[in-house]
Design an enzyme around this catalytic site. Structure first.
Site, PDB file in Angstrom:
ATOM      1  N   CYS A 155     -20.619  32.807 -31.830  1.00  0.00           N
ATOM      2  CA  CYS A 155     -21.712  33.695 -31.421  1.00  0.00           C
ATOM      3  C   CYS A 155     -22.831  32.953 -30.687  1.00  0.00           C
ATOM      4  O   CYS A 155     -23.275  33.378 -29.608  1.00  0.00           O
ATOM      5  CB  CYS A 155     -22.262  34.451 -32.622  1.00  0.00           C
ATOM      6  N   HIS A 205     -25.556  35.340 -37.601  1.00  0.00           N
ATOM      7  CA  HIS A 205     -24.864  35.821 -36.408  1.00  0.00           C
ATOM      8  C   HIS A 205     -25.890  36.340 -35.417  1.00  0.00           C
ATOM      9  O   HIS A 205     -26.969  36.801 -35.803  1.00  0.00           O
ATOM     10  CB  HIS A 205     -23.879  36.933 -36.773  1.00  0.00           C
ATOM     11  N   HIS A 217     -21.615  40.413 -27.878  1.00  0.00           N
ATOM     12  CA  HIS A 217     -21.562  39.203 -28.702  1.00  0.00           C
ATOM     13  C   HIS A 217     -20.136  38.684 -28.754  1.00  0.00           C
ATOM     14  O   HIS A 217     -19.191  39.351 -28.318  1.00  0.00           O
ATOM     15  CB  HIS A 217     -22.055  39.515 -30.118  1.00  0.00           C
TER      16      HIS A 217
END
Length: 244
Positions: A155, A205, A217
């Site tokens: 990420c 994240h 993402h």
């Protein structure tokens, strides 16, 4: 009696055949419906405060598109400051501040005010549209823990790569990107979206906000666009932030 039984059997067979045909048609139609929905998703970008005025008395809507409710009708000639734009199909919509209201109007209803620059630009040193465009171009690249290249991203590697290609160097990890950025309450495309308590406790994240309550993402199997209304990500949402 046999005749009655045959009639009922034939009618039941006809109903079953029609139901089966309807089900088959529905299954065949689903991919086309999905493609149409994806193609109509607006690409929203943040722009500088540009001065316009309304050419006519105009409906100011809650979101981009005629399917959204009208907040108010702004009068002809009212000043309108454009803060965002959205491309939907062949039309362009603008989010404006006008007559004490924030809402969306169709581009055909606006004209440039005299004295305004008429130039639509990103409102930060890094073009928000460039960040979003680069991030969206990476969709489909596999997720790879620790990945920082187009061979595979995690990420934060995804975020770092998109910003670097847009002209800004940012830190490498989710936690350092969280520390490097400031919290915002009114997110704009190109801002960061952080999530907590995914695979570990706390901030764990992040992705890039693209507008319309969506973010892109690298998560799951690949880089993809998700909604903040998603049952999983909605519960894990922590904050919107912006790089300093």
């Amino acid at each position: 009696m046999k005749k009655v039984f045959f009639t009922l059997f034939a009618a039941g067979s006809l109903v079953f055949a029609n139901s089966a045909t309807d089900a088959q048609n529905a299954v065949q139609a689903q991919p086309h419906t999905q493609v149409a929905q994806e193609a109509s998703e607006p690409a929203i970008v943040q722009v500088s405060n540009s001065a316009y005025k309304l050419k006519y008395a105009s409906n100011v809507r809650r979101d981009a598109g005629t399917s959204h409710g009208v907040i108010k009708v702004a009068p002809k000639g009212a000043a309108a400051t454009v803060t965002r734009t959205a491309k939907i199909g062949s039309g362009t919509w603008h989010k404006v501040r006008t007559s004490g209201t924030h809402g969306w109007v169709h581009g055909s209803l606006l004209t440039k005010s005299s004295g305004g620059s008429g130039v639509v630009q990103a409102s930060s040193s890094v073009s928000s549209s460039a960040v979003v465009s680069k991030a969206l171009s990476l969709k489909g690249i596999p997720y790879r823990f620790g990945g920082t290249t187009t061979a595979g991203f995690d990420c934060s590697g995804f975020v770092q790569y998109a910003f670097k290609k847009a002209g800004k160097n940012v830190s490498r990890t989710t936690l350092s990107q969280f520390a490097q950025s400031t919290t915002v309450t009114n997110p704009r495309p190109g801002d960061l979206v952080f999530f907590a308590n995914t695979y570990r406790p706390g901030i764990s994240h992040n992705g890039i906000y693209i507008g319309n309550n969506q973010f892109v993402h690298s998560g799951g199997a690949r880089a993809e666009v998700k909604s903040l209304n998603d049952p999983y990500w909605g519960k894990k949402f922590h904050s919107f932030k912006r790089f300093k």
